[in-house]
Enzyme design. Structure first.
Site, PDB file in Angstrom:
ATOM      1  N   GLY A   1      -4.489  -4.351  -3.768  1.00  0.00           N
ATOM      2  CA  GLY A   1      -5.460  -3.299  -4.084  1.00  0.00           C
ATOM      3  C   GLY A   1      -4.665  -2.072  -4.465  1.00  0.00           C
ATOM      4  O   GLY A   1      -4.008  -1.465  -3.611  1.00  0.00           O
ATOM      5  N   HIS A   2      -4.640  -1.735  -5.738  1.00  0.00           N
ATOM      6  CA  HIS A   2      -3.830  -0.616  -6.233  1.00  0.00           C
ATOM      7  C   HIS A   2      -4.765   0.500  -6.686  1.00  0.00           C
ATOM      8  O   HIS A   2      -5.501   0.336  -7.664  1.00  0.00           O
ATOM      9  CB  HIS A   2      -2.936  -1.075  -7.390  1.00  0.00           C
ATOM     10  CG  HIS A   2      -1.907  -2.089  -6.962  1.00  0.00           C
ATOM     11  ND1 HIS A   2      -1.002  -2.642  -7.815  1.00  0.00           N
ATOM     12  CD2 HIS A   2      -1.644  -2.631  -5.745  1.00  0.00           C
ATOM     13  CE1 HIS A   2      -0.223  -3.485  -7.138  1.00  0.00           C
ATOM     14  NE2 HIS A   2      -0.597  -3.498  -5.888  1.00  0.00           N
TER      15      HIS A   2
ATOM     16  N   ASP B   1       0.811  -1.225   0.000  1.00  0.00           N
ATOM     17  CA  ASP B   1       0.000   0.000   0.000  1.00  0.00           C
ATOM     18  C   ASP B   1       0.840   1.270   0.000  1.00  0.00           C
ATOM     19  O   ASP B   1       0.435   2.296   0.552  1.00  0.00           O
ATOM     20  CB  ASP B   1      -0.968   0.011   1.199  1.00  0.00           C
ATOM     21  CG  ASP B   1      -1.843  -1.218   1.232  1.00  0.00           C
ATOM     22  OD1 ASP B   1      -2.163  -1.732   0.142  1.00  0.00           O
ATOM     23  OD2 ASP B   1      -2.200  -1.676   2.330  1.00  0.00           O
TER      24      ASP B   1
ATOM     25  N   GLN C   1       2.072  -6.136  -3.190  1.00  0.00           N
ATOM     26  CA  GLN C   1       2.519  -6.265  -1.792  1.00  0.00           C
ATOM     27  C   GLN C   1       3.741  -5.369  -1.566  1.00  0.00           C
ATOM     28  O   GLN C   1       3.919  -4.400  -2.275  1.00  0.00           O
ATOM     29  CB  GLN C   1       2.837  -7.733  -1.429  1.00  0.00           C
ATOM     30  CG  GLN C   1       1.602  -8.638  -1.346  1.00  0.00           C
ATOM     31  CD  GLN C   1       1.028  -9.039  -2.679  1.00  0.00           C
ATOM     32  OE1 GLN C   1       1.706  -9.620  -3.495  1.00  0.00           O
ATOM     33  NE2 GLN C   1      -0.231  -8.731  -2.908  1.00  0.00           N
TER      34      GLN C   1
ATOM     35  N   LYS D   1       1.888   2.204  -5.030  1.00  0.00           N
ATOM     36  CA  LYS D   1       2.477   1.651  -6.267  1.00  0.00           C
ATOM     37  C   LYS D   1       1.550   1.894  -7.462  1.00  0.00           C
ATOM     38  O   LYS D   1       1.999   2.249  -8.547  1.00  0.00           O
ATOM     39  CB  LYS D   1       2.705   0.127  -6.116  1.00  0.00           C
ATOM     40  CG  LYS D   1       3.662  -0.237  -4.991  1.00  0.00           C
ATOM     41  CD  LYS D   1       3.786  -1.737  -4.829  1.00  0.00           C
ATOM     42  CE  LYS D   1       2.542  -2.415  -4.308  1.00  0.00           C
ATOM     43  NZ  LYS D   1       2.142  -2.053  -2.936  1.00  0.00           N
TER      44      LYS D   1
HETATM   45  P1  GDP Z   1      -0.711   0.310  -3.504  1.00  0.00           P
HETATM   46  O1  GDP Z   1      -1.271  -0.981  -3.020  1.00  0.00           O
HETATM   47  O2  GDP Z   1       0.761   0.426  -3.248  1.00  0.00           O
HETATM   48  O3  GDP Z   1      -1.041   0.617  -4.935  1.00  0.00           O
HETATM   49  O4  GDP Z   1      -1.395   1.450  -2.622  1.00  0.00           O
HETATM   50  P2  GDP Z   1      -2.961   1.567  -2.239  1.00  0.00           P
HETATM   51  O5  GDP Z   1      -3.707   2.036  -3.411  1.00  0.00           O
HETATM   52  O6  GDP Z   1      -3.426   0.335  -1.554  1.00  0.00           O
HETATM   53  O7  GDP Z   1      -2.875   2.660  -1.102  1.00  0.00           O
HETATM   54  C1  GDP Z   1      -2.361   3.937  -1.353  1.00  0.00           C
HETATM   55  C2  GDP Z   1      -3.457   4.960  -1.035  1.00  0.00           C
HETATM   56  O8  GDP Z   1      -2.898   6.241  -1.017  1.00  0.00           O
HETATM   57  C3  GDP Z   1      -4.570   5.022  -2.063  1.00  0.00           C
HETATM   58  O9  GDP Z   1      -5.767   5.387  -1.439  1.00  0.00           O
HETATM   59  C4  GDP Z   1      -4.101   6.118  -3.016  1.00  0.00           C
HETATM   60  O10 GDP Z   1      -5.174   6.747  -3.697  1.00  0.00           O
HETATM   61  C5  GDP Z   1      -3.477   7.054  -2.035  1.00  0.00           C
HETATM   62  N1  GDP Z   1      -2.342   7.862  -2.518  1.00  0.00           N
HETATM   63  C6  GDP Z   1      -1.325   7.502  -3.353  1.00  0.00           C
HETATM   64  N2  GDP Z   1      -0.415   8.491  -3.414  1.00  0.00           N
HETATM   65  C7  GDP Z   1      -0.865   9.470  -2.606  1.00  0.00           C
HETATM   66  C8  GDP Z   1      -0.325  10.737  -2.203  1.00  0.00           C
HETATM   67  O11 GDP Z   1       0.766  11.146  -2.580  1.00  0.00           O
HETATM   68  N3  GDP Z   1      -1.062  11.458  -1.309  1.00  0.00           N
HETATM   69  C9  GDP Z   1      -2.266  11.039  -0.836  1.00  0.00           C
HETATM   70  N4  GDP Z   1      -2.919  11.800   0.018  1.00  0.00           N
HETATM   71  N5  GDP Z   1      -2.785   9.846  -1.184  1.00  0.00           N
HETATM   72  C10 GDP Z   1      -2.083   9.081  -2.043  1.00  0.00           C
HETATM   73  P1  IMO Z   2      -0.811  -4.245  -2.222  1.00  0.00           P
HETATM   74  O1  IMO Z   2      -0.354  -4.798  -3.549  1.00  0.00           O
HETATM   75  C1  IMO Z   2      -0.975  -4.657   2.104  1.00  0.00           C
HETATM   76  C2  IMO Z   2      -0.882  -8.725   3.715  1.00  0.00           C
HETATM   77  C3  IMO Z   2      -2.153  -9.161   4.429  1.00  0.00           C
HETATM   78  C4  IMO Z   2      -1.549 -10.111   5.466  1.00  0.00           C
HETATM   79  C5  IMO Z   2      -0.429 -10.791   4.676  1.00  0.00           C
HETATM   80  C6  IMO Z   2      -0.820 -12.143   4.078  1.00  0.00           C
HETATM   81  O2  IMO Z   2      -2.109  -3.561  -2.270  1.00  0.00           O
HETATM   82  O3  IMO Z   2       0.280  -3.448  -1.595  1.00  0.00           O
HETATM   83  P2  IMO Z   2      -2.350 -12.833   2.004  1.00  0.00           P
HETATM   84  O4  IMO Z   2      -3.810 -12.613   1.767  1.00  0.00           O
HETATM   85  O5  IMO Z   2      -1.465 -12.286   0.950  1.00  0.00           O
HETATM   86  O6  IMO Z   2      -2.021 -14.269   2.315  1.00  0.00           O
HETATM   87  O7  IMO Z   2      -2.049 -12.027   3.365  1.00  0.00           O
HETATM   88  O8  IMO Z   2      -0.087  -9.901   3.630  1.00  0.00           O
HETATM   89  N1  IMO Z   2      -1.078  -8.227   2.328  1.00  0.00           N
HETATM   90  C7  IMO Z   2      -1.074  -6.933   1.996  1.00  0.00           C
HETATM   91  N2  IMO Z   2      -0.977  -5.825   2.767  1.00  0.00           N
HETATM   92  N3  IMO Z   2      -1.042  -4.541   0.774  1.00  0.00           N
HETATM   93  C8  IMO Z   2      -1.106  -5.639  -0.009  1.00  0.00           C
HETATM   94  O9  IMO Z   2      -1.067  -5.579  -1.349  1.00  0.00           O
HETATM   95  C9  IMO Z   2      -1.161  -6.908   0.599  1.00  0.00           C
HETATM   96  N4  IMO Z   2      -1.254  -8.174   0.134  1.00  0.00           N
HETATM   97  C10 IMO Z   2      -1.181  -8.972   1.203  1.00  0.00           C
HETATM   98  O10 IMO Z   2      -2.813  -8.077   5.026  1.00  0.00           O
HETATM   99  O11 IMO Z   2      -0.951  -9.375   6.490  1.00  0.00           O
HETATM  100 MG    MG Z   3      -2.818  -1.672  -1.788  1.00  0.00          MG
END
Ligand code: GDP
Ligand code: IMO
Ligand code: MG
Length: 424
Positions: A40-41, A13, A223, A16
């Site tokens: 979840g991206h 999270d 991840q 990416k």
């Molecule tokens: P990922 O799994 O690495 O793609 O990240 P996620 O999407 O799960 O979580 C990142 C969160 O931060 C999402 O809600 C994005 O919309 C948000 N986000 C990404 N970059 C920024 C930023 O620079 N500032 C803010 N406020 N939110 C951001």
């Molecule tokens: P993105 O790509 C954050 C965490 C789960 C748990 C552990 C194992 O959005 O960054 P799993 O279901 O993979 O067997 O769970 O890994 N986890 C993540 N945490 N972002 C993710 O993906 C994750 N994918 C798995 O919360 O701790």
């Molecule tokens: Mg994510």
């Protein structure tokens, strides 16, 4: 940058998806190389917030080809739903998606096994996403998995799928009612898997053709490195390799093909699920960061645990991945916090060996030693110029750069595609 890997340096999270979408403007293909529907991206385009789970984030750019690599695990039913929901937003997806025939499929039995295992573990539960990821990798390495290419011969596929269903019913001693629900899910799984064979190809060949004709690809990690089963906080990790080296394995390209490895780090730390987190903030400050950063899982909606930036771990993961540069995301979230802390080293428990640098559960025994930096009041959301950042924000970035040992080339200041500063 013909072949660039984008990789998370924390516990996932890191933003990416936003970075991949931004960088995808000038590439031919974006290839997801790890994980599955546990990811979840989030991408924000024209005010719309879209979370991608199995699809590569670059697919929101119109001419980009999407690729899913061999070492991912694919849930065919969830993928079809994801494609439909994104196509409803006006993006064409299905005709731009290529999936490795070698990808292992997440059979519905995997979710049943995972959920029951997690309940049995009680307090020791990993806190997985419940997407059947672990059991699918277990079956793969037991050499009993089911792959997309199997669905090219439906009779054999249906037999394999039935064996997995029966194994699960027997192993978990499922009631007649639960066994009935599982069988219904399996019917749908079988249908969608057979349908998706149309998108299956040798992705190694597809990528090699792009690169030899002077095209470019982005390899999108899922991840984060601290969730990697070898290098992360074992056993509180995911089951598929998610460091940069895994990109070559999953996409079937040699290491010499890679030009850049871009590490993505949040300006602070978060983790969702259980496991050690040395710089965690459990009080009101942690809650404040969670609210300001909207730190709730894009896949499960769970509140993310929040804490200070851990430069010891970021330095470790930047090395693991061989990052050529990094990008710091969510810097805007820290506005208004008077003092900011960065963990610069650990005060080691005498029982822990420094040279060994354990990342297992004993990581949680380390006591962080912090550097305190002054914060900034100004709202920097959406800022696009380095020189326009408050001095304290620039110093914060420079301190992270110094401790991680890798150049910070870009800083994200908001969730939207355009909210990015490129440092000159
Ligand atoms: P990922 O799994 O690495 O793609 O990240 P996620 O999407 O799960 O979580 C990142 C969160 O931060 C999402 O809600 C994005 O919309 C948000 N986000 C990404 N970059 C920024 C930023 O620079 N500032 C803010 N406020 N939110 C951001
Ligand atoms: P993105 O790509 C954050 C965490 C789960 C748990 C552990 C194992 O959005 O960054 P799993 O279901 O993979 O067997 O769970 O890994 N986890 C993540 N945490 N972002 C993710 O993906 C994750 N994918 C798995 O919360 O701790
Ligand atoms: Mg994510």
């Amino acid at each position: 940058m013909p072949a660039t890997i984008v990789i998370g340096l924390q516990w996932g999270d890191e933003g990416k998806g936003k970075m991949v979408d931004h960088l995808a403007e000038n590439v031919d293909a974006v290839a997801r190389f790890s994980g599955g529907a546990n990811a979840g991206h989030t991408v924000e385009v024209d005010g719309r917030r879209i979370a991608l789970h199995q699809l590569p984030s670059g697919l929101l750019r119109p001419d980009v080809l999407g690729i899913i690599g061999s070492a991912c695990v694919l849930d065919p039913v969830a993928l079809t739903e994801e494609i439909e929901s994104i196509e409803k937003e006006g993006f064409s997806i299905a005709d731009r998606l290529t999936i490795s025939g070698k990808v292992h499929l997440v059979h519905p039995a995997g979710r049943y096994i995972e959920n029951i295992n997690e309940i049995r573990l009680g307090k020791a539960a990993v806190g997985t996403t419940g997407r059947g990821i672990g059991p699918t990798y277990v079956r793969k390495f037991m050499r009993k998995g089911i792959r997309l290419e199997d669905a090219a011969v439906p009779e054999i596929f249906l037999e394999k799928s039935a064996v997995i269903t029966d194994d699960c019913i027997e192993q978990l001693a499922l009631s007649a009612e639960l066994a009935g629900s599982l069988r219904e899910e399996v019917d749908l799984f079988n249908r969608e898997s057979i349908r998706l064979v149309d998108n299956a190809m040798d992705v190694s060949m597809v990528i090699s053709r792009i690169l030899t004709s002077e095209g470019s690809i982005l390899a999108e990690g899922a991840q984060g490195s601290l969730l990697d089963p070898d290098h992360g906080t074992y056993p509180f990790v995911t089951c598929g390799s998610c460091v940069s080296g895994a990109a070559c394995v999953s996409l079937g390209i040699g290491p010499v093909m890679i030009d850049e490895v871009v590490g993505v780090v949040k300006a602070y730390s978060t983790r969702v699920g259980n496991g050690p987190f040395p710089t965690e903030l459990t009080g009101s400050l942690g809650e404040r960061i969670r609210e300001q950063g909207n730190e709730y899982g894009a896949t499960t909606g769970r509140p993310r645990r929040c804490g200070w930036f851990d430069a010891v771990l970021a330095n470790y993961t930047a090395r693991l991945n061989g990052c050529t540069w990094t990008t710091i995301t969510l810097l805007d979230v820290l506005s208004g916090i008077p003092e900011l802390k960065i963990c610069k080293k650990y005060e080691l428990d005498p029982e822990i060996d420094r040279a060994l640098f354990e990342t297992g559960v004993r990581l949680g025994k380390h006591i962080p030693v912090y550097e305190t930096l002054p914060g900034w009041e100004e709202d920097i959301r959406g800022e696009r110029e380095w020189d326009a950042l408050p001095e304290n924000a620039r110093n914060y970035v420079l301190f992270i750069e110094k401790l991680t040992g890798v150049q910070v080339k870009a800083i994200s200041t908001g969730p939207a595609r355009e909210d990015l500063i490129w440092r000159k």
